[in-house]
Design a protein around this motif. Structure first.
Motif, PDB file in Angstrom:
ATOM      1  N   GLN A   1       0.832  -1.207   0.000  1.00 42.81           N
ATOM      2  CA  GLN A   1       0.000   0.000   0.000  1.00 42.81           C
ATOM      3  C   GLN A   1       0.867   1.257   0.000  1.00 42.81           C
ATOM      4  O   GLN A   1       2.037   1.225   0.379  1.00 42.81           O
ATOM      5  N   VAL A   2       0.253   2.360  -0.411  1.00 39.02           N
ATOM      6  CA  VAL A   2       0.900   3.666  -0.325  1.00 39.02           C
ATOM      7  C   VAL A   2      -0.089   4.667   0.246  1.00 39.02           C
ATOM      8  O   VAL A   2      -1.305   4.497   0.127  1.00 39.02           O
ATOM      9  N   LEU A   3       0.444   5.675   0.883  1.00 44.27           N
ATOM     10  CA  LEU A   3      -0.359   6.804   1.349  1.00 44.27           C
ATOM     11  C   LEU A   3      -0.092   7.957   0.387  1.00 44.27           C
ATOM     12  O   LEU A   3       1.063   8.360   0.194  1.00 44.27           O
ATOM     13  N   VAL A   4      -1.147   8.472  -0.223  1.00 41.29           N
ATOM     14  CA  VAL A   4      -1.034   9.523  -1.227  1.00 41.29           C
ATOM     15  C   VAL A   4      -1.651  10.804  -0.694  1.00 41.29           C
ATOM     16  O   VAL A   4      -2.786  10.790  -0.197  1.00 41.29           O
ATOM     17  N   ARG A   5      -0.902  11.899  -0.746  1.00 42.80           N
ATOM     18  CA  ARG A   5      -1.476  13.210  -0.453  1.00 42.80           C
ATOM     19  C   ARG A   5      -2.063  13.743  -1.751  1.00 42.80           C
ATOM     20  O   ARG A   5      -1.355  14.035  -2.711  1.00 42.80           O
ATOM     21  N   ASN A   6      -3.378  13.834  -1.794  1.00 39.21           N
ATOM     22  CA  ASN A   6      -4.040  14.280  -3.014  1.00 39.21           C
ATOM     23  C   ASN A   6      -3.790  15.763  -3.260  1.00 39.21           C
ATOM     24  O   ASN A   6      -3.796  16.569  -2.331  1.00 39.21           O
ATOM     25  N   ARG A   7      -3.576  16.096  -4.520  1.00 39.01           N
ATOM     26  CA  ARG A   7      -3.405  17.494  -4.936  1.00 39.01           C
ATOM     27  C   ARG A   7      -4.628  17.996  -5.693  1.00 39.01           C
ATOM     28  O   ARG A   7      -5.005  19.163  -5.575  1.00 39.01           O
ATOM     29  N   TYR A   8      -5.235  17.119  -6.465  1.00 40.73           N
ATOM     30  CA  TYR A   8      -6.422  17.478  -7.243  1.00 40.73           C
ATOM     31  C   TYR A   8      -7.352  16.270  -7.287  1.00 40.73           C
ATOM     32  O   TYR A   8      -6.900  15.129  -7.360  1.00 40.73           O
ATOM     33  N   PHE A   9      -8.647  16.538  -7.263  1.00 41.17           N
ATOM     34  CA  PHE A   9      -9.589  15.456  -7.570  1.00 41.17           C
ATOM     35  C   PHE A   9     -10.741  15.992  -8.408  1.00 41.17           C
ATOM     36  O   PHE A   9     -11.066  17.181  -8.368  1.00 41.17           O
ATOM     37  N   LEU A  10     -11.318  15.090  -9.168  1.00 39.63           N
ATOM     38  CA  LEU A  10     -12.321  15.454 -10.169  1.00 39.63           C
ATOM     39  C   LEU A  10     -13.713  15.552  -9.560  1.00 39.63           C
ATOM     40  O   LEU A  10     -14.120  14.704  -8.757  1.00 39.63           O
ATOM     41  N   VAL A  11     -14.440  16.579  -9.965  1.00 39.84           N
ATOM     42  CA  VAL A  11     -15.864  16.716  -9.642  1.00 39.84           C
ATOM     43  C   VAL A  11     -16.623  16.325 -10.907  1.00 39.84           C
ATOM     44  O   VAL A  11     -16.481  16.979 -11.940  1.00 39.84           O
TER      45      VAL A  11
END
Length: 346
Positions: free
Chosen positions: A41-51
């Motif tokens: 597994q990895v922990l990802v810090r999200n920068r953008y997500f889609l609406v």
């Protein structure tokens, strides 16, 4: 885990099942302890997500054939996201600092199986462009509609995430005329001046019907349709379709955005007699059926972006707190192009 990481993170949950279109009152921003990645597994810090409008369908209960689970009260929303790996569990092929895409957006940090992440690389000049819907537009135009030099192409919902790319893509594929539809005169002007649409028809409360406007814009009929809406717009397109026209259905916003439906169906009356007599093909596009399109599109999109032959119309909504409101704004048609939520880098 690195000491610079926060102890908590936030996510968007559906707290109340809506009747009709969901609004901000149906969601909550909830704080949770930051998880630790396990093996693989990895922990990802999200920068953008889609609406995206498909959330309406998932919240209503994903119908048969949709390759995503429904979202029930208490669940965290999800969807395409771009972020940076900040911690990796044992055996992960990814390392901190790697930029990736995945499907666990709508949260500041995502605990994801490394196998479910795709490294971003440098194929696109801006990471946020990985959240474009251009793959669907490109796939529909090249796999189903087979655009030919000189074709007249009609794109419904042209000011949306798919439509703002479908028209320019059709032009790059040597279409002769590109016509769009939208509900907003202001957006119609932007489609013409910024994205090179030749004509734009306007649906809704207008002196002339959509079919009448399309008949004027395409006096000899249309050869190709990229439809993201359905409803009266699909009906009008069929009326204008020339012999041998190829109609590619990409979305069904008329059903998804209707407050009077459940978001999982979009019935429309079509003239099957005309389809038969005119030799019209009518097919739905799904990326699952064309897995090779994603990589092909990314390479062409990256080249077109770097050469300036195409742009990526999008709006960035800052902060996870505004995410629920941004979904309502999407439903209301307030934005032009793709809508993404942008999170702080740190």
């Amino acid at each position: 885990m690195a000491t610079s990481l926060p102890s908590a993170t936030r996510e968007i949950r559906l707290v109340l099942a809506p009747e009709g279109l969901p609004g901000p009152e149906h969601f909550a921003v909830v704080a949770q302890p930051l998880p630790t990645p396990g093996p693989g597994q990895v922990l990802v810090r999200n920068r953008y997500f889609l609406v995206f409008p498909g959330l309406r369908t998932l919240i209503a209960g994903a119908p048969e054939g949709v390759p995503l689970p429904p979202i029930n009260a208490g669940d965290v929303l999800f969807g395409p996201a771009v972020g940076e790996v900040v911690a990796a569990g044992p055996g992960s092929p990814l390392q901190p600092g790697d930029a990736v895409t995945h499907l666990l957006g709508w949260r500041e940090h995502a605990l994801v199986a490394a196998a479910d992440c795709t490294p971003v690389g440098d194929v696109l000049p801006d990471p946020v462009a990985h959240l474009s819907s251009g793959s669907a537009a490109y796939g529909a135009l090249t796999r189903l509609a087979d655009v030919r030099p000189g074709d007249t192409v009609f794109v419904t919902g042209a000011a949306g995430a798919v439509g703002t790319l479908a028209g320019p893509i059709a032009r790059l594929l040597r279409a002769g005329k590109v016509i769009g539809s939208t509900r907003s005169p202001a957006k119609a002007e932007r489609l013409r001046t910024e994205l090179g649409y030749d004509s734009v028809v306007i649906s809704g409360d207008q002196p002339t019907t959509l079919a009448q406007q399309l008949g004027i814009a395409a006096t000899e009929g249309i050869d190709v349709l990229v439809d993201t809406v359905g409803g009266e717009q699909l009906t009008a397109a069929l009326t204008a379709a020339r012999r041998g026209a190829r109609l590619a259905l990409v979305g069904a916003l008329s059903g998804q955005l209707s407050p009077h439906r459940d978001g999982d169906s979009a019935p429309v009356e079509i003239d099957t007699f005309r389809i038969i007599n005119q030799g019209i093909t009518l097919r739905g596009y799904s990326g699952i059926d064309h897995p090779e399109v994603t990589e092909e599109w990314a390479k062409r999109f990256g080249g077109w972006l770097r050469s300036g032959e195409i742009s990526f119309p999008h709006v960035r909504i800052p902060g996870i707190e505004r995410a629920p409101q941004s979904l309502q704004e999407l439903f209301e048609g307030r934005h032009f192009g793709t809508v993404v939520v942008e999170l702080p880098a740190r």
